[in-house]
Design a protein around this motif. Structure first.
Motif, PDB file in Angstrom:
ATOM      1  N   ALA A  48      20.129 -65.521 -13.272  1.00 13.06           N
ATOM      2  CA  ALA A  48      20.535 -65.560 -11.445  1.00 13.06           C
ATOM      3  C   ALA A  48      21.158 -66.798 -11.309  1.00 13.06           C
ATOM      4  CB  ALA A  48      19.354 -65.182 -10.615  1.00 13.06           C
ATOM      5  N   PRO A  49      21.931 -67.078 -10.245  1.00 14.51           N
ATOM      6  CA  PRO A  49      22.695 -68.188  -9.759  1.00 14.51           C
ATOM      7  C   PRO A  49      21.570 -69.062  -9.393  1.00 14.51           C
ATOM      8  CG  PRO A  49      23.812 -66.175  -8.612  1.00 14.51           C
ATOM      9  CD  PRO A  49      22.463 -65.599  -9.615  1.00 14.51           C
ATOM     10  N   GLU A  50      21.633 -70.543  -9.636  1.00  8.85           N
ATOM     11  CA  GLU A  50      20.914 -71.352  -9.411  1.00  8.85           C
ATOM     12  C   GLU A  50      21.082 -72.028  -7.716  1.00  8.85           C
ATOM     13  OE1 GLU A  50      20.764 -74.728 -12.159  1.00  8.85           O
ATOM     14  OE2 GLU A  50      20.401 -73.344 -13.915  1.00  8.85           O
ATOM     15  N   GLY A  51      19.943 -72.531  -7.318  1.00  9.42           N
ATOM     16  CA  GLY A  51      20.019 -73.010  -5.796  1.00  9.42           C
ATOM     17  C   GLY A  51      19.902 -71.870  -4.748  1.00  9.42           C
ATOM     18  N   ASP A  52      19.881 -72.429  -3.666  1.00 10.64           N
ATOM     19  CA  ASP A  52      19.486 -71.548  -2.532  1.00 10.64           C
ATOM     20  C   ASP A  52      21.094 -70.895  -1.754  1.00 10.64           C
ATOM     21  OD1 ASP A  52      18.532 -70.181  -0.351  1.00 10.64           O
ATOM     22  OD2 ASP A  52      17.952 -71.867   0.733  1.00 10.64           O
TER      23      ASP A  52
END
Length: 358
Positions: free
Chosen positions: A177-181
């Motif tokens: 999944a994409p990192e970060g918020d």
């Protein structure tokens, strides 16, 4: 269709003799490897590493390679002696809703055919029970030397079985999944919904392999000696890209309407309008009686610029001064228009100079 496995479905105390038939087939085009120098076919031969001699299929067995490289031979007789109750049986263990099966577990698909007239009644019983319950059957079976997990469901009037991977064979999606918020706004979700609605639904039967068809045409053309023409890309891809660009523009317009970029957008819109008005202020100001503070400030800046650029000659300075002053005095415009002469203009601009000298 040729069966690949014969056995029975174990449905409680009911046993249903069945044949297993492949439900899918591959239409992929396979290529052979050739020697580019002479076109000869490249073949892989099974050679023993010890004596470097080619061996036939009958001379080849199975073995498990240990961590230290040791080969542990395993014969078919060894495997046949294992306590495998599903060796010839598809054993149903539960009935569950279809949405409880993770699509990631889906593997190969098979059709189950009733094997003989006596199997028709129990086969139909299981089929109708699955239809009425709106559930699928979870089963265990053995195929090609290993026990597998399967799911039975009804397709038309046939019981189909999907091979399933065991739960521990599904890898966890860690680090995928994409990192970060990442925050997704409601307006962006509305854009995605609009794109999905625009693309609409599709008839699955109408989908086909365009690449395979192109490869078949290429092979046919080369076999007949025809010149191979490059295939033009279809317009459908471009239309999708244009559609996405148009929807993205709609998102930007929606953001502007919400005032997120309102101040910057207003400055960008007003600036070119002011610039155009300054370029056309001189002819418009001579035909109107209105004089504003912004017009006087603009005329004063223009007078200073013209005076500085033409200060090398007194005659030019006088001419520049006389030509710049009418912008400051807009009221005599009607008299200038009525006189219609250039000399009259100079005469009218001389009066402010005399007052300045006094």
């Amino acid at each position: 269709m040729r069966s690949i496995w014969n056995g029975a479905i174990s449905f409680g105390l009911v046993s249903i003799p069945i044949k297993l038939v492949n439900a899918t087939e591959s239409h992929s085009i396979h290529f052979r490897q050739i020697h580019l120098a002479d076109g000869g076919r490249i073949r892989y031969r099974k050679v023993c590493e010890l004596d470097e001699e080619e061996v036939s299929g009958g001379e080849i067995g199975k073995a498990y390679e240990d961590a230290d490289g040791t080969m542990i031979p395993i014969t078919d007789e060894d495997l046949a002696q294992l306590p495998l109750p599903t060796a010839k049986t598809i054993e149903i263990v539960a009935f569950v809703p279809a949405d409880e099966i993770d699509p990631l577990q889906m593997d190969a698909a098979y059709y189950l055919s009733a094997n003989g007239v006596p199997a028709a009644k129990p086969y139909t019983l299981l089929r109708e029970a699955l239809k009425r319950s709106n559930k699928v059957a979870v089963a265990k079976y053995a195929l090609r030397g290993r026990e597998r997990l399967g799911m039975l469901r009804v397709v038309d009037d046939v019981i189909a079985m999907h091979g399933l991977l065991w739960p521990d064979e599904i890898r966890a999606p860690e680090g995928v999944a994409p990192e970060g918020d990442v925050t997704v706004r409601d307006a962006e979700l509305d854009l995605a919904d609009a794109l999905m609605d625009t693309l609409g639904e599709v008839d699955m039967d109408s989908l086909h392999d365009d690449y395979r068809e192109a490869v078949e045409e290429l092979i046919a053309a080369k076999a007949s000696g025809e010149a191979v023409r490059p295939t033009e890309s279809k317009e459908s891809g471009g239309k999708v890209i244009d559609l996405i660009a148009a929807l993205e523009s709609s998102v930007r317009a929606a953001k502007k309407s919400r005032g997120e970029d309102g101040e910057e957008g207003d400055m960008a819109d007003v600036h070119p309008i002011k610039k155009t008005a300054q370029q056309k202020s001189t002819p418009k100001s001579t035909g109107t009686k209105k004089s504003t503070a912004s017009t006087a400030s603009t005329a004063k800046k223009a007078t200073q610029k013209k005076t500085a650029s033409k200060s090398t000659s007194s005659a030019s300075s006088s001419k520049g001064s006389s030509s710049a002053k009418p912008a400051k005095s807009a009221k005599p415009a009607k008299k200038q228009a009525s006189s219609g002469g250039r000399g009259t203009t100079k005469k009218k601009t001389a009066s402010p100079r005399r007052r300045a000298s006094a």
